[in-house]
Motif scaffolding. Structure first.
Motif, mmCIF file in Angstrom:
data_model
loop_
_atom_site.group_PDB
_atom_site.id
_atom_site.type_symbol
_atom_site.label_atom_id
_atom_site.label_comp_id
_atom_site.label_asym_id
_atom_site.label_seq_id
_atom_site.Cartn_x
_atom_site.Cartn_y
_atom_site.Cartn_z
ATOM 1 N N ASP A 76 -10.843 -3.946 -3.251
ATOM 2 C CA ASP A 76 -11.816 -3.708 -2.338
ATOM 3 C C ASP A 76 -11.301 -2.974 -1.437
ATOM 4 O O ASP A 76 -12.096 -2.461 -0.320
ATOM 5 C CB ASP A 76 -12.671 -4.700 -1.674
ATOM 6 C CG ASP A 76 -13.231 -5.532 -2.663
ATOM 7 O OD1 ASP A 76 -13.923 -5.085 -3.726
ATOM 8 O OD2 ASP A 76 -13.535 -6.931 -2.621
ATOM 9 N N SER A 77 -10.170 -2.581 -0.937
ATOM 10 C CA SER A 77 -9.391 -1.702 -0.096
ATOM 11 C C SER A 77 -9.576 -0.288 -0.354
ATOM 12 O O SER A 77 -9.651 0.238 -1.434
ATOM 13 C CB SER A 77 -8.131 -2.077 0.162
ATOM 14 O OG SER A 77 -7.317 -1.534 -1.050
ATOM 15 N N TRP A 78 -9.543 0.344 0.824
ATOM 16 C CA TRP A 78 -9.695 1.891 0.576
ATOM 17 C C TRP A 78 -8.663 2.479 -0.122
ATOM 18 O O TRP A 78 -8.868 3.353 -1.093
ATOM 19 C CB TRP A 78 -9.626 2.539 2.188
ATOM 20 C CG TRP A 78 -9.699 3.901 1.919
ATOM 21 C CD1 TRP A 78 -10.834 4.986 2.077
ATOM 22 C CD2 TRP A 78 -8.591 4.989 2.195
ATOM 23 N NE1 TRP A 78 -10.375 5.937 1.864
ATOM 24 C CE2 TRP A 78 -9.029 6.174 1.937
ATOM 25 C CE3 TRP A 78 -7.020 4.880 2.114
ATOM 26 C CZ2 TRP A 78 -8.255 7.283 1.965
ATOM 27 C CZ3 TRP A 78 -6.527 5.998 2.376
ATOM 28 C CH2 TRP A 78 -6.896 7.060 2.243
ATOM 29 N N THR A 79 -7.155 2.163 0.104
ATOM 30 C CA THR A 79 -6.251 2.618 -0.697
ATOM 31 C C THR A 79 -6.333 2.148 -2.270
ATOM 32 O O THR A 79 -6.058 3.076 -2.968
ATOM 33 C CB THR A 79 -4.834 1.925 -0.301
ATOM 34 O OG1 THR A 79 -4.728 2.083 1.202
ATOM 35 C CG2 THR A 79 -3.690 2.336 -0.714
ATOM 36 N N GLU A 87 0.792 -1.258 -0.008
ATOM 37 C CA GLU A 87 0.144 -0.048 0.069
ATOM 38 C C GLU A 87 0.896 1.254 -0.151
ATOM 39 O O GLU A 87 0.617 2.214 -0.619
ATOM 40 C CB GLU A 87 -1.080 -0.049 1.182
ATOM 41 C CG GLU A 87 -1.970 -0.979 1.119
ATOM 42 C CD GLU A 87 -3.243 -0.786 2.040
ATOM 43 O OE1 GLU A 87 -3.120 0.078 2.716
ATOM 44 O OE2 GLU A 87 -4.404 -1.378 1.918
ATOM 45 N N CYS A 139 -15.976 2.702 2.136
ATOM 46 C CA CYS A 139 -15.380 1.776 3.036
ATOM 47 C C CYS A 139 -14.085 2.283 3.931
ATOM 48 O O CYS A 139 -13.826 1.344 4.659
ATOM 49 C CB CYS A 139 -14.812 0.922 1.952
ATOM 50 S SG CYS A 139 -13.096 1.592 1.081
ATOM 51 N N ASP A 157 -5.461 -5.107 -2.908
ATOM 52 C CA ASP A 157 -6.651 -5.897 -2.553
ATOM 53 C C ASP A 157 -7.605 -4.752 -3.472
ATOM 54 O O ASP A 157 -7.678 -3.567 -2.837
ATOM 55 C CB ASP A 157 -7.153 -5.783 -1.404
ATOM 56 C CG ASP A 157 -8.383 -6.465 -1.072
ATOM 57 O OD1 ASP A 157 -9.305 -6.251 -1.904
ATOM 58 O OD2 ASP A 157 -8.898 -6.706 0.265
#
Length: 226
Positions: A62-65, A32, A102, A60
């Motif tokens: 679906d991650s915020w980052t 990240e 998210c 990922d």
């Protein structure tokens, strides 16, 4: 060792030493942070887009980052007019919305801010942008995050009358300088110089100060103005 490498990379990142920061991390540590550094380098230098895209794609999805950085890359292609894609506007907004939904509260603030920038710079939607900026500023103030605040007020400044605008731009500059955020400080010097009257002695001094730094760090959109 992992913690040490991450710490050093973050310090180099703050100084605008993007290549060195990525080298310290290597290909496998903290994906990240690696993606964030690669995207930031692209934003400042306007180079390394492919590497930034690969770094974001490795996260990922679906991650915020991943959502925030995907939105920023789509926005940047439009703003810089560097091979923009037909769906970049829609992609940027969709991922900013996902990041708002998210993330934790501070992360939501960053997503609101970047969404505001999209509305401001791409859509010329002043009312929509202002609402996002004000929401982001409330969150930045709540958390005492001066670095985040410096970004927001730099954009909010241009909605204000001249005296307040200059005061906000000066505060943005001082916040960044106090935190040792070198590329952001140089950018803030350039923005303040542009807004000051031509006969203001600070203007000439700021120009003399920021130009060598912009050239050293290869900040693309500042070097091209010299």
């Amino acid at each position: 060792m992992l913690a040490d490498a991450t710490y050093v990379a973050r310090r180099l990142f703050l100084l605008g030493e993007w290549d060195a920061a990525l080298d310290v991390l290597g290909p496998d540590r903290d994906p990240e942070l690696r993606a964030e550094i690669a995207v930031d380098r692209w934003f400042f230098r306007i180079e390394g887009h492919e590497e930034a895209g690969k770094a974001v794609a490795a996260l990922d999805p679906d991650s915020w980052t991943a959502h925030l950085l995907t939105g920023r890359l789509a926005y940047s292609r439009l703003q810089f007019q560097r091979d923009p894609r037909p769906d970049d506007r829609a992609v940027a907004e969709a991922h900013y919305l996902a990041a708002v939904e998210c993330g934790d509260e501070l992360q939501r603030g960053w997503a609101e801010y970047h969404w505001g920038v999209l509305l401001d710079n791409v859509d010329d939607d002043a009312a929509g942008a202002l609402a996002r900026y004000e929401t982001a500023l409330e969150i930045a103030t709540k958390f005492g995050d001066g670095f985040f605040e410096s970004y927001i007020i730099r954009h909010l400044a241009h909605f204000k009358e001249p005296t307040e605008r200059i005061a906000l731009l000066r505060r943005s500059l001082h916040l960044r300088a106090a935190l040792g955020a070198r590329p952001q400080t140089i950018a803030a010097q350039a923005v303040l110089a542009e807004d000051l009257p031509e006969n203001d002695p600070d203007r000439a001094e700021l120009i003399r100060t920021f130009r060598p730094g912009a050239e050293e760090l290869r900040i693309g959109w500042l070097v091209s103005q010299n």
